[in-house]
Design a protein around this motif. Structure first.
Motif, PDB file in Angstrom:
ATOM      1  N   UNK A 194       0.660  -1.061  -0.133  1.00 35.26           N
ATOM      2  CA  UNK A 194      -0.073   0.386   0.003  1.00 35.26           C
ATOM      3  C   UNK A 194       0.888   1.263  -0.094  1.00 35.26           C
ATOM      4  N   UNK A 195       0.544   1.519  -0.790  1.00 37.02           N
ATOM      5  CA  UNK A 195       1.314   3.303  -1.509  1.00 37.02           C
ATOM      6  C   UNK A 195       2.991   3.389  -1.635  1.00 37.02           C
ATOM      7  N   UNK A 196       3.038   1.900  -1.650  1.00 38.90           N
ATOM      8  CA  UNK A 196       4.424   1.971  -3.015  1.00 38.90           C
ATOM      9  C   UNK A 196       4.228   2.796  -4.430  1.00 38.90           C
ATOM     10  N   UNK A 197       4.618   3.751  -4.762  1.00 41.54           N
ATOM     11  CA  UNK A 197       4.730   3.324  -6.698  1.00 41.54           C
ATOM     12  C   UNK A 197       5.581   2.959  -6.897  1.00 41.54           C
ATOM     13  N   UNK A 198       4.807   2.482  -8.618  1.00 39.74           N
ATOM     14  CA  UNK A 198       4.878   1.798  -9.059  1.00 39.74           C
ATOM     15  C   UNK A 198       6.205   2.317 -10.032  1.00 39.74           C
ATOM     16  N   UNK A 199       7.147   1.209 -10.466  1.00 43.99           N
ATOM     17  CA  UNK A 199       7.817   0.869 -11.359  1.00 43.99           C
ATOM     18  C   UNK A 199       7.593   2.081 -12.569  1.00 43.99           C
ATOM     19  N   UNK A 200       8.442   2.906 -13.470  1.00 46.08           N
ATOM     20  CA  UNK A 200       8.380   3.767 -14.308  1.00 46.08           C
ATOM     21  C   UNK A 200       8.037   3.051 -15.566  1.00 46.08           C
ATOM     22  N   UNK A 201       6.981   3.312 -16.111  1.00 45.69           N
ATOM     23  CA  UNK A 201       6.767   3.001 -17.550  1.00 45.69           C
ATOM     24  C   UNK A 201       8.004   2.223 -18.275  1.00 45.69           C
ATOM     25  N   UNK A 202       8.527   2.810 -18.308  1.00 49.51           N
ATOM     26  CA  UNK A 202       9.736   1.885 -19.190  1.00 49.51           C
ATOM     27  C   UNK A 202      10.925   0.857 -18.768  1.00 49.51           C
ATOM     28  N   UNK A 203      10.972   1.101 -17.159  1.00 50.20           N
ATOM     29  CA  UNK A 203      11.116  -0.501 -16.582  1.00 50.20           C
ATOM     30  C   UNK A 203      10.176  -1.518 -16.904  1.00 50.20           C
ATOM     31  N   UNK A 204       8.843  -0.813 -16.959  1.00 51.74           N
ATOM     32  CA  UNK A 204       7.976  -2.464 -16.887  1.00 51.74           C
ATOM     33  C   UNK A 204       7.658  -2.308 -18.197  1.00 51.74           C
ATOM     34  N   UNK A 205       8.011  -1.883 -19.225  1.00 51.73           N
ATOM     35  CA  UNK A 205       7.778  -2.444 -20.635  1.00 51.73           C
ATOM     36  C   UNK A 205       9.497  -3.617 -20.464  1.00 51.73           C
ATOM     37  N   UNK A 206      10.365  -3.095 -20.402  1.00 52.33           N
ATOM     38  CA  UNK A 206      11.439  -3.396 -20.547  1.00 52.33           C
ATOM     39  C   UNK A 206      10.967  -4.517 -19.451  1.00 52.33           C
ATOM     40  N   UNK A 207      10.807  -4.824 -18.583  1.00 53.30           N
ATOM     41  CA  UNK A 207      10.798  -6.441 -18.065  1.00 53.30           C
ATOM     42  C   UNK A 207       9.638  -7.478 -18.429  1.00 53.30           C
ATOM     43  N   UNK A 208       8.661  -6.272 -18.738  1.00 48.88           N
ATOM     44  CA  UNK A 208       7.551  -7.197 -19.737  1.00 48.88           C
ATOM     45  C   UNK A 208       7.704  -7.953 -20.887  1.00 48.88           C
ATOM     46  N   UNK A 209       9.048  -6.576 -21.214  1.00 52.68           N
ATOM     47  CA  UNK A 209       8.926  -7.446 -22.529  1.00 52.68           C
ATOM     48  C   UNK A 209       7.378  -6.975 -23.751  1.00 52.68           C
ATOM     49  N   UNK A 210       7.308  -5.441 -23.198  1.00 53.87           N
ATOM     50  CA  UNK A 210       5.969  -5.605 -23.959  1.00 53.87           C
ATOM     51  C   UNK A 210       5.754  -3.591 -24.476  1.00 53.87           C
ATOM     52  N   UNK A 211       4.856  -3.542 -25.465  1.00 49.91           N
ATOM     53  CA  UNK A 211       5.338  -2.411 -25.627  1.00 49.91           C
ATOM     54  C   UNK A 211       4.293  -0.967 -24.340  1.00 49.91           C
ATOM     55  N   UNK A 212       4.447  -0.377 -24.521  1.00 52.16           N
ATOM     56  CA  UNK A 212       4.338   1.065 -23.755  1.00 52.16           C
ATOM     57  C   UNK A 212       2.142   1.484 -23.477  1.00 52.16           C
ATOM     58  N   UNK A 213       1.865   1.424 -25.203  1.00 56.24           N
ATOM     59  CA  UNK A 213       0.691   0.816 -25.041  1.00 56.24           C
ATOM     60  C   UNK A 213      -0.354  -0.067 -24.149  1.00 56.24           C
ATOM     61  N   UNK A 214       0.542  -1.405 -24.244  1.00 56.71           N
ATOM     62  CA  UNK A 214       0.425  -2.914 -23.291  1.00 56.71           C
ATOM     63  C   UNK A 214       0.677  -2.288 -21.763  1.00 56.71           C
ATOM     64  N   UNK A 215       1.360  -1.577 -21.112  1.00 56.47           N
ATOM     65  CA  UNK A 215       1.710  -1.581 -19.691  1.00 56.47           C
ATOM     66  C   UNK A 215       0.683  -0.202 -19.787  1.00 56.47           C
ATOM     67  N   UNK A 216       0.015   0.815 -19.872  1.00 49.82           N
ATOM     68  CA  UNK A 216      -0.441   1.742 -19.561  1.00 49.82           C
ATOM     69  C   UNK A 216      -2.373   1.145 -19.964  1.00 49.82           C
ATOM     70  N   UNK A 217      -2.600   0.259 -20.773  1.00 54.97           N
ATOM     71  CA  UNK A 217      -3.746  -0.316 -20.602  1.00 54.97           C
ATOM     72  C   UNK A 217      -3.618  -1.724 -19.424  1.00 54.97           C
TER      73      UNK A 217
END
Length: 252
Positions: A32-55
């Motif tokens: 609770x309250x933790x910031x989610x990792x930045x979009x770029x980091x999520x993209x790299x970790x999951x191997x997906x596009x920015x639109x996928x992360x945002x969805x």
């Protein structure tokens, strides 16, 4: 007969990403309250596009597991699952079915009255009575504020369920409690606080006090019977409001 494979729906990549993050939240890896990792980091970790992360983030936000603040200094922060979110969703289901408020009150009686009797049989009754008396004091302090008193009454009812010791039971009763609190707020706001509403609130407080005495005495059946009558009396007062007969009338 169609091919059974025609009915199989493969999840979208955004749903897979959302599911991974959801599991991390539920497991406590993201708190609770933790910031989610930045979009770029999520993209790299999951191997997906920015639109996928945002969805994926939109999915989690709709489930109440993320709070997303837009603009400078914004970003997504974690929210742990909340009982209120469950109650809100089931409330929508009840609305769509045209469920009548009498049905909600009946369910509350079936769930809450046995719990009220159970507290009088529990081995740590002294702790339970102390918590209930603290709640009574909060009611007494709010006696001159109808809305605050209504919420104090609601918290007393919720406390009984919580003290029964079952988290599952608490979640199941949260829906009825939320709907009835909305109804109580409407009735309390619509009536003369020097008339029926105030008299009813004072009578409810006295019933709560008698109930605590029964719990302290270990009188389980008396406590359950009193609480059932108290709930039924409250229903009669709330259902006298002609403007709301179904959950849809109340929550729309």
């Amino acid at each position: 007969m169609g091919n059974v494979l025609d009915t199989v729906r493969l999840p979208k990549m955004s749903e897979i990403v959302a599911d991974r993050l959801r599991q991390q939240i539920i497991a406590g890896e993201l708190v609770e309250g933790d910031p989610l990792p930045p979009e770029d980091q999520l993209m790299e970790h999951a191997g997906v596009a920015r639109t996928t992360v945002r969805e994926a983030l939109r999915i989690l936000e709709s489930e109440g597991l993320l709070v997303v603040r837009r603009g400078a200094g914004g970003g997504a922060r974690i929210r742990t699952p909340q009982v209120a979110n469950v109650a809100r969703y089931i409330g929508l289901v009840l609305q769509s079915q045209g469920t009548r408020l009498e049905d909600v009150h009946s369910a509350r009686v079936m769930l809450e009255a046995p719990a009220a009797g159970l507290l009088a049989t529990m081995p740590d009754r002294a702790r339970i009575v102390a918590a209930l008396r603290d709640a009574l004091e909060a009611e007494a302090a709010a006696m001159d504020d109808p809305v605050a008193l209504s919420h104090a009454h609601g918290r007393f009812h919720q406390l009984i369920v919580r003290l029964a010791g079952s988290e599952t039971f608490e979640v199941l009763t949260a829906v009825a409690n939320r709907i009835i609190q909305v109804q109580a707020d409407r009735v309390m706001g619509a009536r003369d606080t020097d008339g029926l509403t105030k008299a009813g609130a004072e009578a409810a407080h006295r019933a709560h006090a008698r109930y605590v005495d029964m719990v302290e005495a270990g009188a389980s059946q008396d406590a359950e019977d009193l609480w059932r009558k108290h709930l039924e009396a409250g229903e009669a007062i709330l259902m006298s409001d002609p403007s709301s007969k179904t959950v849809l009338d109340l929550l729309e």
